[in-house]
Design a protein around this motif. Structure first.
Motif, PDB file in Angstrom:
ATOM      1  N   ASP A  79       0.813  -1.220   0.000  1.00 13.00           N
ATOM      2  CA  ASP A  79       0.000   0.000   0.000  1.00 13.00           C
ATOM      3  C   ASP A  79       0.850   1.275   0.000  1.00 13.00           C
ATOM      4  O   ASP A  79       0.355   2.361   0.285  1.00 13.00           O
ATOM      5  N   PHE A  80       2.136   1.139  -0.305  1.00 17.19           N
ATOM      6  CA  PHE A  80       3.074   2.255  -0.514  1.00 17.19           C
ATOM      7  C   PHE A  80       3.468   2.964   0.782  1.00 17.19           C
ATOM      8  O   PHE A  80       4.607   3.366   0.936  1.00 17.19           O
ATOM      9  N   ALA A  81       2.527   3.190   1.701  1.00 17.68           N
ATOM     10  CA  ALA A  81       2.812   3.820   3.003  1.00 17.68           C
ATOM     11  C   ALA A  81       3.518   5.163   2.849  1.00 17.68           C
ATOM     12  O   ALA A  81       4.502   5.446   3.528  1.00 17.68           O
ATOM     13  N   LEU A  82       2.982   6.015   1.972  1.00 19.97           N
ATOM     14  CA  LEU A  82       3.543   7.359   1.776  1.00 19.97           C
ATOM     15  C   LEU A  82       2.751   8.377   2.582  1.00 19.97           C
ATOM     16  O   LEU A  82       1.534   8.246   2.759  1.00 19.97           O
ATOM     17  N   LEU A  83       3.426   9.401   3.057  1.00 18.37           N
ATOM     18  CA  LEU A  83       2.753  10.500   3.745  1.00 18.37           C
ATOM     19  C   LEU A  83       2.179  11.451   2.695  1.00 18.37           C
ATOM     20  O   LEU A  83       2.929  12.021   1.884  1.00 18.37           O
ATOM     21  N   ASN A  91       9.113  12.421   1.282  1.00 16.41           N
ATOM     22  CA  ASN A  91       8.868  11.056   1.746  1.00 16.41           C
ATOM     23  C   ASN A  91      10.166  10.263   1.846  1.00 16.41           C
ATOM     24  O   ASN A  91      10.346   9.464   2.769  1.00 16.41           O
ATOM     25  N   ILE A  92      11.055  10.481   0.910  1.00 19.08           N
ATOM     26  CA  ILE A  92      12.346   9.787   0.977  1.00 19.08           C
ATOM     27  C   ILE A  92      13.190  10.346   2.113  1.00 19.08           C
ATOM     28  O   ILE A  92      13.842   9.601   2.859  1.00 19.08           O
ATOM     29  N   MET A 134       4.052   4.768  -9.883  1.00 20.21           N
ATOM     30  CA  MET A 134       4.986   5.799  -9.445  1.00 20.21           C
ATOM     31  C   MET A 134       5.080   5.833  -7.925  1.00 20.21           C
ATOM     32  O   MET A 134       6.163   6.026  -7.357  1.00 20.21           O
ATOM     33  N   LYS A 135       3.957   5.649  -7.241  1.00 16.35           N
ATOM     34  CA  LYS A 135       3.984   5.615  -5.774  1.00 16.35           C
ATOM     35  C   LYS A 135       4.858   4.465  -5.275  1.00 16.35           C
ATOM     36  O   LYS A 135       5.619   4.619  -4.312  1.00 16.35           O
ATOM     37  N   GLN A 136       4.759   3.309  -5.941  1.00 20.06           N
ATOM     38  CA  GLN A 136       5.591   2.194  -5.495  1.00 20.06           C
ATOM     39  C   GLN A 136       7.060   2.441  -5.807  1.00 20.06           C
ATOM     40  O   GLN A 136       7.933   2.009  -5.047  1.00 20.06           O
ATOM     41  N   ARG A 137       7.347   3.173  -6.876  1.00 20.24           N
ATOM     42  CA  ARG A 137       8.742   3.562  -7.130  1.00 20.24           C
ATOM     43  C   ARG A 137       9.273   4.435  -6.003  1.00 20.24           C
ATOM     44  O   ARG A 137      10.433   4.318  -5.596  1.00 20.24           O
ATOM     45  N   VAL A 138       8.415   5.324  -5.495  1.00 17.11           N
ATOM     46  CA  VAL A 138       8.827   6.165  -4.363  1.00 17.11           C
ATOM     47  C   VAL A 138       9.128   5.291  -3.145  1.00 17.11           C
ATOM     48  O   VAL A 138      10.126   5.500  -2.442  1.00 17.11           O
ATOM     49  N   ALA A 139       8.274   4.299  -2.895  1.00 15.36           N
ATOM     50  CA  ALA A 139       8.508   3.400  -1.764  1.00 15.36           C
ATOM     51  C   ALA A 139       9.815   2.634  -1.925  1.00 15.36           C
ATOM     52  O   ALA A 139      10.553   2.423  -0.951  1.00 15.36           O
ATOM     53  N   ILE A 140      10.115   2.226  -3.152  1.00 14.00           N
ATOM     54  CA  ILE A 140      11.375   1.522  -3.413  1.00 14.00           C
ATOM     55  C   ILE A 140      12.557   2.473  -3.228  1.00 14.00           C
ATOM     56  O   ILE A 140      13.575   2.117  -2.613  1.00 14.00           O
TER      57      ILE A 140
END
Length: 255
Positions: A79-83, A91-92, A134-140
């Protein structure tokens, strides 16, 4: 840093989820965990990550993390877990803020992982402006920023459509090929497992036990969407799981 699971068993009260799991997870490789619904795949990942303690057995970390490692074990969730109020860059940055780094060091790390995950042009975007892929790329990227010894990936592509999932698999292969990382990758998708896994651990239905460990020696970058060798491995995995999956579904109906 390698991970060794030694006679791992886990119960919730009298409910046994995992039984006698012994497994070596080597550094620089992707180990996939597959099995029927409810067999304890995500529980196993939580035990490896230290979020829960096993009822019996041990999770051992063998060797030292990389010298520049900021967080030995790092999760990537489905679920990406982004703020939502933080940009991609923000976020990073979140995972770097309590490590005594200078602003220049944080900036350099963020710029590096943005480039590696093809996100440089989206550094100032908010999560609501991004697609699921793209959200999952941010999580990665966020996970890579702490230079983990082991990435714990809990069905990271399951929330994505098939085309986006294919693109993200290509991205993960590219990332690993440039800088091999260690990952434990939980998935219900056998196509993902044979595309990304160096070893695929097949769990039985509950209580989860290791049925078989399937090794794939073909280099990740030589694996493709339509590959007879991978198709044969996937068929073998499904043959191992078919009856277990049927029985697991029947058990879940009566829970």
């Amino acid at each position: 840093m390698d991970i060794r699971l030694s006679a791992l068993t886990h119960k919730y009260d009298d409910f046994e989820v995992l039984r006698d799991i012994s497994l070596d997870i080597p550094s620089g490789k992707i180990t996939c965990i597959v099995g029927p619904s409810g067999c304890g795949k995500s529980t196993l990942l939580r035990l490896i990550g230290g979020l829960e303690r096993p009822t019996a057995g041990q999770v051992l970390q063998l060797g030292d993390p990389p010298p520049d490692c900021l967080n030995p074990l790092t999760y990537i969730f489905q679920d990406f877990a982004l703020l939502p109020w933080r940009s991609v860059r923000g976020n990073i940055a979140l995972v770097l803020e309590d490590h005594g780094l200078t602003k220049a060091q944080i900036q350099a790390i963020i710029d590096d992982v943005l480039a590696r995950t093809k996100l440089s042009d989206f550094a100032d975007a908010l999560p609501k402006q991004l697609s699921g892929g793209m959200k999952q790329r941010v999580a990665i990227a966020r996970a890579l920023a702490v230079k983990p010894a082991v990435m714990l990936m809990d069905e990271p592509l399951s929330a994505l459509d098939s085309q986006t999932r294919e693109l993200l698999m290509e991205d993960l292969v590219s990332l690993w090929s440039r800088t091999p990382f260690t990952a434990v990758y939980v998935t219900h998708n056998l196509a993902e497992a044979v595309r990304l896994g160096h070893a695929i651990v097949v769990l039985s239905r509950r209580p989860g036990q290791i049925q078989e460990i399937v090794h794939i020696d073909k280099p990740l970058e030589q694996r493709s969407h339509a590959d007879p060798e991978l198709d044969a491995k996937q068929t073998h995995l499904w043959n191992l799981m078919r009856e277990e999956a049927r029985a697991a579904d029947a058990e879940l109906l009566h829970v």
